[in-house]
Structures are given as C-alpha cells and as structure tokens.
Design a protein around this motif. Structure first.
Motif, PDB file in Angstrom:
ATOM      1  N   TRP A 265      12.599 -24.695  25.256  1.00 15.71           N
ATOM      2  CA  TRP A 265      13.453 -25.629  26.007  1.00 15.71           C
ATOM      3  C   TRP A 265      14.932 -25.215  25.545  1.00 15.71           C
ATOM      4  CZ3 TRP A 265      14.343 -28.901  29.693  1.00 15.71           C
ATOM      5  CH2 TRP A 265      15.577 -29.791  29.612  1.00 15.71           C
ATOM      6  N   THR A 268      16.188 -22.061  26.920  1.00 17.24           N
ATOM      7  CA  THR A 268      16.378 -22.046  28.470  1.00 17.24           C
ATOM      8  C   THR A 268      17.647 -22.707  28.658  1.00 17.24           C
ATOM      9  OG1 THR A 268      14.081 -22.440  28.741  1.00 17.24           O
ATOM     10  CG2 THR A 268      15.388 -23.032  30.555  1.00 17.24           C
ATOM     11  N   TRP A 333       9.522 -15.934  34.103  1.00 16.90           N
ATOM     12  CA  TRP A 333      10.610 -16.670  34.420  1.00 16.90           C
ATOM     13  C   TRP A 333      11.587 -16.730  33.245  1.00 16.90           C
ATOM     14  CZ3 TRP A 333      12.084 -20.864  31.624  1.00 16.90           C
ATOM     15  CH2 TRP A 333      11.176 -21.789  30.624  1.00 16.90           C
ATOM     16  N   PHE A 334      11.101 -16.773  31.823  1.00 20.35           N
ATOM     17  CA  PHE A 334      11.651 -16.815  30.634  1.00 20.35           C
ATOM     18  C   PHE A 334      12.366 -15.573  30.315  1.00 20.35           C
ATOM     19  CE2 PHE A 334      11.988 -17.049  26.049  1.00 20.35           C
ATOM     20  CZ  PHE A 334      12.856 -18.314  25.998  1.00 20.35           C
ATOM     21  N   GLN A 360      15.970 -25.541  37.355  1.00 17.33           N
ATOM     22  CA  GLN A 360      14.765 -24.879  36.426  1.00 17.33           C
ATOM     23  C   GLN A 360      14.772 -25.937  35.176  1.00 17.33           C
ATOM     24  OE1 GLN A 360      15.920 -21.046  34.377  1.00 17.33           O
ATOM     25  NE2 GLN A 360      13.584 -20.419  35.487  1.00 17.33           N
ATOM     26  N   LEU A 364      11.210 -27.882  34.310  1.00 23.25           N
ATOM     27  CA  LEU A 364      10.681 -27.550  32.808  1.00 23.25           C
ATOM     28  C   LEU A 364      10.759 -28.949  32.060  1.00 23.25           C
ATOM     29  CD1 LEU A 364       9.769 -25.478  30.683  1.00 23.25           C
ATOM     30  CD2 LEU A 364      12.225 -25.417  29.950  1.00 23.25           C
ATOM     31  N   GLU A 367       7.654 -30.885  33.268  1.00 29.27           N
ATOM     32  CA  GLU A 367       6.349 -30.222  33.014  1.00 29.27           C
ATOM     33  C   GLU A 367       5.923 -30.710  31.473  1.00 29.27           C
ATOM     34  OE1 GLU A 367       4.028 -26.074  32.462  1.00 29.27           O
ATOM     35  OE2 GLU A 367       5.649 -26.312  34.037  1.00 29.27           O
ATOM     36  N   SER A 397       2.437 -23.534  36.683  1.00 27.18           N
ATOM     37  CA  SER A 397       3.032 -23.943  35.570  1.00 27.18           C
ATOM     38  C   SER A 397       3.937 -22.864  34.809  1.00 27.18           C
ATOM     39  CB  SER A 397       1.837 -24.132  34.498  1.00 27.18           C
ATOM     40  OG  SER A 397       2.031 -24.430  33.433  1.00 27.18           O
ATOM     41  N   LEU A 398       5.025 -23.596  34.104  1.00 27.55           N
ATOM     42  CA  LEU A 398       6.044 -22.522  33.523  1.00 27.55           C
ATOM     43  C   LEU A 398       5.546 -22.551  32.164  1.00 27.55           C
ATOM     44  CD1 LEU A 398       9.221 -24.753  34.631  1.00 27.55           C
ATOM     45  CD2 LEU A 398       8.478 -22.528  35.514  1.00 27.55           C
ATOM     46  N   LEU A 399       4.966 -23.629  31.215  1.00 27.81           N
ATOM     47  CA  LEU A 399       4.668 -23.234  30.097  1.00 27.81           C
ATOM     48  C   LEU A 399       2.955 -23.460  29.954  1.00 27.81           C
ATOM     49  CD1 LEU A 399       7.240 -25.200  27.944  1.00 27.81           C
ATOM     50  CD2 LEU A 399       7.033 -22.729  28.204  1.00 27.81           C
TER      51      LEU A 399
END
Length: 404
Positions: A265, A268, A333-334, A360, A364, A367, A397-399
């Motif tokens: 986080w 980001t 994405w990261f 974004q 995040l 989620e 899912s991002l993470l």
C-alpha cells in the motif's frame, strides 16, 4: 563559490531588501559574507532553525543506533534451503540492504564499498527504549533476544567494531522552511521523517526544487513572495502525508500478515502520487496542482484512514508466518506502476494518470478492507468505506489470489 573547511559562527537576517550577513571561520581567521538569499543546509545542526526558534516535535517518537563492522555479513549463508537460494538468480543477497523486521523495530544490514558492513537498529521508543541498546554491548544483548541469527554472526566479530552511534528522537518537524524574507531550510535542517523507505533524499530534492525556483524568480525580477507560501504548503502536505506511514505503525513491523500489505500500500501511494509529481516535473506547476486539488486531498485522506485501519487490523491479526516468498515483481499492476515512472506525459496524459492513480488506490483499499474484515468481522472499516463511496471491487484480485 564553495568554501571547504569553514565553520559558521553567526548569521544575521537583513530587514526588508537588505542582504543577510554570515560570519564564519576558516584557516583560523574570521570572515564575513553577505548574500541576498540565505539557505540553511547544515543538516541536524539546524543553525537557522535554532536561531529562529522554528523546531517542532512531531508524533513519531523513535530512536536509532548503528555501527560498522570491518567484515562481510553474508545473509546468503544463513540458510541451506535450496529453494531459498534458487529465488535469486545470482545468490548475492548480501550485496543488498537487508531489513530484519520485528514488533516495534527494524534492523538494517548495509554492505559498504570499504568492505565493512553497516548494522543498525531503528525502533519505537515506547517498545524498545534507547537505554536497552545505546552501547555496543547493550545492542549485542538486544540482538541476542530479538535477532539471534544476526547475533551469532556478530559474536565472533566484536574485535572488528569500527564505531558506534545513536540518535534519540530522530524524527522532527519545523514551523517554517521557506520565507518571503529570502531565507530557506533544506533537508535535515528543516524536517526529518524516518529512514525506513529512505524518504530523506526525496525531501532534500523536493525542498531544493522549491528553493531554486524561488531564487530563480527573485533573480528574474518576478514576485516570488506568494510562491514561498504556496510551496511551503505543498511541502508540508507531502511531509504530513508521509509521516502517517510511520506514526504509531512500528508494532505492525512484526506482523508477517499485515506488514507485507502495508508495504505494498505504501509504495502504491508513493509511486502513484508523490513520485508522479516529481517524475513529471509538476512540483512547481501550480495550475496542474490546482486542478488536482480534490484528488490529491482525497488520496491523502484515504492513506491516513488506511494507515489507521491496518494498525487496527494488526492488533487482531493471527500473525501467521508462512515460509513463502512474497514476490512483488509477480504483481503485474505493481511492476507496471514502477515502470510507468519513466513515462513522459503531456498535460492531458498526466491528468489521466492521476485519475488512474485514484481509481487504483480506491480499488486496492477496498480489497484490503474486505479481505481483513472477512477474517475479522469486528474490524471497523467505516472510515475507509466512507471515503471509497461507490468503488467497485476489481475484476481480478490485486493482492489476495486466494481471498475467496
């Protein structure tokens, strides 16, 4: 001109348009310099800050100790697990800065070009008082309790100790850094946050950018005085939002479930907001920043709410410590967020990039909140959800690939 080996003895700020005076000593003689602008880059000495009474405490009470050992500390030798070694194509982890994290602290290992290794401890003052580590012997006893593997590495190298230093309450603020009276503070002469994530160099660069812009406007005969106030507001806003990454967050450093989420986080937010302003040369673009006022304020508020939420999540976390490698590079994405820092954007592309950043961060945050609340229904996510509005969950899912 750069005068080496000079010690500033006093300074006097001129009234109105009068120049400033600086008295310094060099080669055993006293000298006097006069200048239209006086910029304090004296670091923690904070000469001008002390003179003007500008020092301010902040909410981050932390200490640090560090020392050098005339030896190589090879973390690659700390495990004989083939999988551990296979994760690095060239098994030379020791060449990197390594962070060893625990509840209320982190320790660093930094290889130096001299062949020595720098070893340090940075800690929350409430959890790990400085008096438990403010000598080499006390630091070794602290390592024996909290980082026994590093203690074993250092035990046979005591005779190779080169120096030892410590700092109490190293983080601090300042009430003013840029003045229409033609003086300014840069770097640690003004504010300092924390060595984790190494934001010190960032804030040196940001301050220097604003100072050079003010001096350039003055030399061009332009009215620079209003800009001193605008730039200072922006600078302090960046400082305050970054400070939330550290304030009361150190207990989380020992949480193997929540801490990796916090790191993702934090990066980001950092790459998506502050870095975009820097890499796209928008720090002094007041028109662009004015148009972005609302999204910048919303992301700042969301970050503050997320820091609070993750702290509360960690209090309930089971702190499960799975023997797995959390590889950030596998998050497409990261990795793209980092790669995109190299892009050159025009005004419309920059506005679109910042719109994407807000979306974004919102996705995040949603989620993370939903994942944490599924595991801990008692968690209060109201503050975060109020800022997210009608944000929809991302399609994938991002993470948390196994969040369901």
């Amino acid at each position: 001109r750069f005068l080496d080996g000079a010690g500033v003895r006093s300074s006097a700020l001129g009234d109105g348009a009068a120049p400033h005076d600086v008295e310094f000593e060099r080669d055993g003689k006293r000298h006097r310099a006069r200048a239209r602008w006086l910029v304090d880059a004296s670091g923690r000495a904070g000469l001008l800050k002390r003179q003007l009474g500008l020092a301010r405490d902040n909410a981050h009470d932390a200490n640090a100790v560090w020392f050098r050992i005339a030896a190589k500390i090879d973390v690659d030798e700390w495990s004989d697990d083939p999988a551990f070694h296979a994760r690095c194509e060239v098994p030379n982890r020791w060449l990197s800065t390594s962070h060893l994290c625990g509840a209320g602290y982190w320790a660093w290992l930094i290889p130096l070009s001299s062949g020595s290794h720098s070893v340090g401890i940075v800690c929350d003052a409430k959890t790990h008082p400085l008096e438990t580590m403010n000598t080499f012997e006390r630091a070794m006893a602290w390592f024996a309790e909290h980082q026994p593997r590093l203690h074993r590495e250092l035990e046979g190298k005591r005779h190779l100790l080169q120096d030892f230093r410590f700092l109490r309450n190293f983080s601090y603020g300042c009430s003013q850094v840029f003045s229409p009276q033609r003086w300014a503070l840069t770097g640690e002469s003004g504010v300092f946050l924390d060595p984790f994530y190494s934001p010190g160099s960032d804030f040196i660069g940001i301050a220097n950018t604003y100072i050079c812009e003010l001096v350039a406007k003055d030399r061009a005969g332009e009215a620079f005085e209003p800009y001193a106030r605008f730039y200072e507001q922006l600078y302090f806003s960046f400082y305050e939002s970054t400070l939330t990454l550290y304030t009361d967050q150190y207990e989380m450093f020992g949480d193997p479930e929540v801490m990796p989420v916090k790191v993702l986080w934090d990066y980001t937010y950092y790459w998506g907001v502050l870095c975009q302003l820097w890499f796209q040369h928008r720090l002094t673009d007041l028109v662009a920043l004015g148009r972005l006022r609302e999204p910048l304020q919303s992301t700042k508020a969301l970050n503050a709410a997320m820091q609070d939420f993750m702290r509360e999540w960690s209090k309930l976390s089971a702190k499960r410590n799975r023997a797995v490698m959390l590889d950030q590079a596998r998050l497409g994405w990261f990795a793209e967020l980092n790669r995109g820092l190299k892009d050159t954007l025009d005004d419309s592309q920059f506005r679109e990039r910042m719109r994407e950043t807000v979306a974004q961060l919102n996705a995040l945050a949603l989620e993370i909140v939903e994942h944490a609340c599924r595991e801990h229904p008692a968690l209060d996510a109201a503050a975060v959800r109020a800022l997210l509005g009608d944000t929809r969950a991302p399609e994938s899912s991002l993470l948390f690939a196994d969040a369901a």
